[in-house]
Motif scaffolding. Structure first.
Motif, PDB file in Angstrom:
ATOM      1  N   VAL A  99      25.353 124.012  78.178  1.00  0.00           N
ATOM      2  CA  VAL A  99      26.140 124.774  79.917  1.00  0.00           C
ATOM      3  C   VAL A  99      27.755 124.209  79.020  1.00  0.00           C
ATOM      4  CG1 VAL A  99      26.280 124.061  81.693  1.00  0.00           C
ATOM      5  CG2 VAL A  99      23.886 124.091  80.773  1.00  0.00           C
ATOM      6  N   LYS A 100      27.882 123.419  78.058  1.00  0.00           N
ATOM      7  CA  LYS A 100      29.400 122.977  77.477  1.00  0.00           C
ATOM      8  C   LYS A 100      30.187 124.334  77.198  1.00  0.00           C
ATOM      9  CE  LYS A 100      31.016 119.387  78.094  1.00  0.00           C
ATOM     10  NZ  LYS A 100      32.164 119.499  80.028  1.00  0.00           N
ATOM     11  N   CYS A 101      29.210 124.670  75.917  1.00  0.00           N
ATOM     12  CA  CYS A 101      29.913 125.781  75.977  1.00  0.00           C
ATOM     13  C   CYS A 101      30.002 127.138  76.698  1.00  0.00           C
ATOM     14  CB  CYS A 101      29.384 126.553  74.674  1.00  0.00           C
ATOM     15  SG  CYS A 101      28.550 125.697  73.317  1.00  0.00           S
ATOM     16  N   VAL A 102      28.890 127.515  77.455  1.00  0.00           N
ATOM     17  CA  VAL A 102      29.242 128.108  78.366  1.00  0.00           C
ATOM     18  C   VAL A 102      30.849 128.219  79.423  1.00  0.00           C
ATOM     19  CG1 VAL A 102      28.538 129.551  80.440  1.00  0.00           C
ATOM     20  CG2 VAL A 102      26.758 129.476  78.162  1.00  0.00           C
ATOM     21  N   GLN A 103      30.109 126.780  79.946  1.00  0.00           N
ATOM     22  CA  GLN A 103      31.872 126.940  80.737  1.00  0.00           C
ATOM     23  C   GLN A 103      32.716 126.482  79.802  1.00  0.00           C
ATOM     24  OE1 GLN A 103      31.709 122.217  81.319  1.00  0.00           O
ATOM     25  NE2 GLN A 103      32.558 122.411  83.252  1.00  0.00           N
ATOM     26  N   TYR A 104      32.585 126.356  78.782  1.00  0.00           N
ATOM     27  CA  TYR A 104      34.055 126.666  78.166  1.00  0.00           C
ATOM     28  C   TYR A 104      34.574 128.079  78.032  1.00  0.00           C
ATOM     29  CZ  TYR A 104      37.542 127.750  73.938  1.00  0.00           C
ATOM     30  OH  TYR A 104      38.099 128.688  73.383  1.00  0.00           O
ATOM     31  N   LEU A 105      33.652 128.874  78.081  1.00  0.00           N
ATOM     32  CA  LEU A 105      34.439 130.882  78.581  1.00  0.00           C
ATOM     33  C   LEU A 105      34.413 131.183  79.705  1.00  0.00           C
ATOM     34  CD1 LEU A 105      31.318 132.671  76.125  1.00  0.00           C
ATOM     35  CD2 LEU A 105      33.868 131.922  75.800  1.00  0.00           C
ATOM     36  N   HIS A 106      34.042 130.486  80.060  1.00  0.00           N
ATOM     37  CA  HIS A 106      34.323 130.881  82.191  1.00  0.00           C
ATOM     38  C   HIS A 106      34.956 129.682  82.486  1.00  0.00           C
ATOM     39  CE1 HIS A 106      29.205 132.215  83.192  1.00  0.00           C
ATOM     40  NE2 HIS A 106      29.893 133.080  81.673  1.00  0.00           N
ATOM     41  N   GLU A 107      35.951 129.155  81.925  1.00  0.00           N
ATOM     42  CA  GLU A 107      36.911 128.267  82.356  1.00  0.00           C
ATOM     43  C   GLU A 107      38.262 128.430  81.389  1.00  0.00           C
ATOM     44  OE1 GLU A 107      35.749 124.552  83.633  1.00  0.00           O
ATOM     45  OE2 GLU A 107      34.669 125.195  85.134  1.00  0.00           O
ATOM     46  N   SER A 108      37.932 129.502  80.723  1.00  0.00           N
ATOM     47  CA  SER A 108      39.134 129.234  79.784  1.00  0.00           C
ATOM     48  C   SER A 108      39.898 130.296  80.152  1.00  0.00           C
ATOM     49  CB  SER A 108      38.921 130.889  78.165  1.00  0.00           C
ATOM     50  OG  SER A 108      37.840 129.936  77.889  1.00  0.00           O
ATOM     51  N   ASP A 109      41.502 129.662  80.095  1.00  0.00           N
ATOM     52  CA  ASP A 109      42.841 130.035  80.563  1.00  0.00           C
ATOM     53  C   ASP A 109      42.506 132.226  81.246  1.00  0.00           C
ATOM     54  OD1 ASP A 109      44.276 128.164  80.350  1.00  0.00           O
ATOM     55  OD2 ASP A 109      45.080 128.717  78.210  1.00  0.00           O
ATOM     56  N   ILE A 110      42.175 132.276  80.246  1.00  0.00           N
ATOM     57  CA  ILE A 110      41.748 134.313  80.722  1.00  0.00           C
ATOM     58  C   ILE A 110      40.018 134.369  80.269  1.00  0.00           C
ATOM     59  CG2 ILE A 110      41.636 136.405  80.280  1.00  0.00           C
ATOM     60  CD1 ILE A 110      44.213 136.646  79.192  1.00  0.00           C
ATOM     61  N   PRO A 111      39.485 134.312  81.933  1.00  0.00           N
ATOM     62  CA  PRO A 111      37.853 133.888  81.934  1.00  0.00           C
ATOM     63  C   PRO A 111      36.448 134.669  80.753  1.00  0.00           C
ATOM     64  CG  PRO A 111      38.519 133.092  83.733  1.00  0.00           C
ATOM     65  CD  PRO A 111      39.663 134.189  83.181  1.00  0.00           C
ATOM     66  N   ILE A 112      35.929 134.424  79.864  1.00  0.00           N
ATOM     67  CA  ILE A 112      35.189 135.012  78.985  1.00  0.00           C
ATOM     68  C   ILE A 112      33.288 135.232  79.971  1.00  0.00           C
ATOM     69  CG2 ILE A 112      34.435 135.675  76.903  1.00  0.00           C
ATOM     70  CD1 ILE A 112      36.762 133.884  76.151  1.00  0.00           C
ATOM     71  N   THR A 113      33.291 136.576  79.662  1.00  0.00           N
ATOM     72  CA  THR A 113      32.034 136.647  80.091  1.00  0.00           C
ATOM     73  C   THR A 113      31.101 136.485  78.935  1.00  0.00           C
ATOM     74  OG1 THR A 113      32.270 136.851  82.549  1.00  0.00           O
ATOM     75  CG2 THR A 113      30.088 137.605  81.539  1.00  0.00           C
ATOM     76  N   HIS A 114      30.133 136.492  78.191  1.00  0.00           N
ATOM     77  CA  HIS A 114      29.042 136.650  77.004  1.00  0.00           C
ATOM     78  C   HIS A 114      28.206 137.792  77.165  1.00  0.00           C
ATOM     79  CE1 HIS A 114      26.982 135.679  73.673  1.00  0.00           C
ATOM     80  NE2 HIS A 114      28.096 134.902  73.103  1.00  0.00           N
ATOM     81  N   ARG A 115      28.085 137.814  77.475  1.00  0.00           N
ATOM     82  CA  ARG A 115      26.802 139.426  78.341  1.00  0.00           C
ATOM     83  C   ARG A 115      25.887 139.593  77.565  1.00  0.00           C
ATOM     84  NH1 ARG A 115      30.468 144.271  80.302  1.00  0.00           N
ATOM     85  NH2 ARG A 115      31.388 144.098  78.068  1.00  0.00           N
TER      86      ARG A 115
END
Length: 219
Positions: free
Chosen positions: A123-139
């Motif tokens: 969950v922390k890994c996914v949170q990192y992507l979603h809360e990056s300066d430019i949010p990232i969706t893994h997909r």
């Protein structure tokens, strides 16, 4: 970094093949220049896909992040796209098989804490992507794209379909159907980063030993 003149056969010794899937093959290799070991993914794509994946990988990978696998080089050679990345201990698919072999069918407190730890770190890994300066969706979140690093961290891989998204919606029908949120490919209004949460729930169900079809049925 993108490398244009790196030659696979001249640059690496192949130690063994680690697996297939995700558009290509994965190898354990030794870099002839420094004798260090890496994972090398060899992707079979058409020209349009090669350029798209190459561009997206360069844009998305955050060097030095403890939450995603470290990518070192990407290059196109002889109609293949290569990604050189850090070598990991194993992926979550195999880890769960080992966990299941060590515990009985009924989860005890020790197995629960192990499962909780794995899922919390994921969950922390996914949170990192979603809360990056430019949010990232893994997909493309799935068991096969979750790895255990050499120092024991849970990290994400398989970012080839990931997308940097600020306010826009996404419309492409991508990802593994086993983990794909219902709105992907069916909702003409588009979808957002929450599709990763659906995929995360499917992974969590397998970590804790739930029936994933209960999620399909809304139970």
């Amino acid at each position: 970094n993108k490398v244009d003149n790196l030659n696979f056969e001249n640059a690496f010794h192949i130690i063994n093949k680690l697996g297939d899937g995700g558009w290509g093959e994965l190898y354990k290799v030794q870099d002839k220049s420094n004798n260090k070991y890496y994972a090398l993914k060899k992707l079979t794509l058409n020209d349009k896909e090669k350029q798209y994946v190459l561009n997206e990988t360069q844009n998305l990978i955050k060097p030095g992040s403890k939450f995603v696998i470290q990518y070192y080089h990407s290059w196109v050679e002889s109609n293949f796209l290569y990604h050189q990345m850090e070598l990991c201990l194993d992926n979550l698919t195999n880890v769960l098989k080992i966990k299941d072999s060590l515990f009985s069918e009924i989860m005890n407190i020790l197995e629960f804490h192990i499962s909780y730890y794995i899922f919390y770190k994921l969950v922390k890994c996914v949170q990192y992507l979603h809360e990056s300066d430019i949010p990232i969706t893994h997909r493309d979140l799935k068991l096969e794209n979750v790895f255990i690093s050499m120092d024991g961290r849970i990290i994400l891989s398989g970012l080839f379909l990931a997308k940097e998204v600020v306010n826009d919606l996404m419309y492409s029908d991508v990802g593994d159907l086993r983990y794909q949120a219902p709105e992907v490919g069916t909702d003409t209004n588009g979808y957002n980063h929450l599709i990763d949460i659906y995929s995360l729930s499917m992974i969590g169900a397998q970590i804790f030993g739930f029936d994933i079809y209960d999620i399909f049925d809304g139970k």
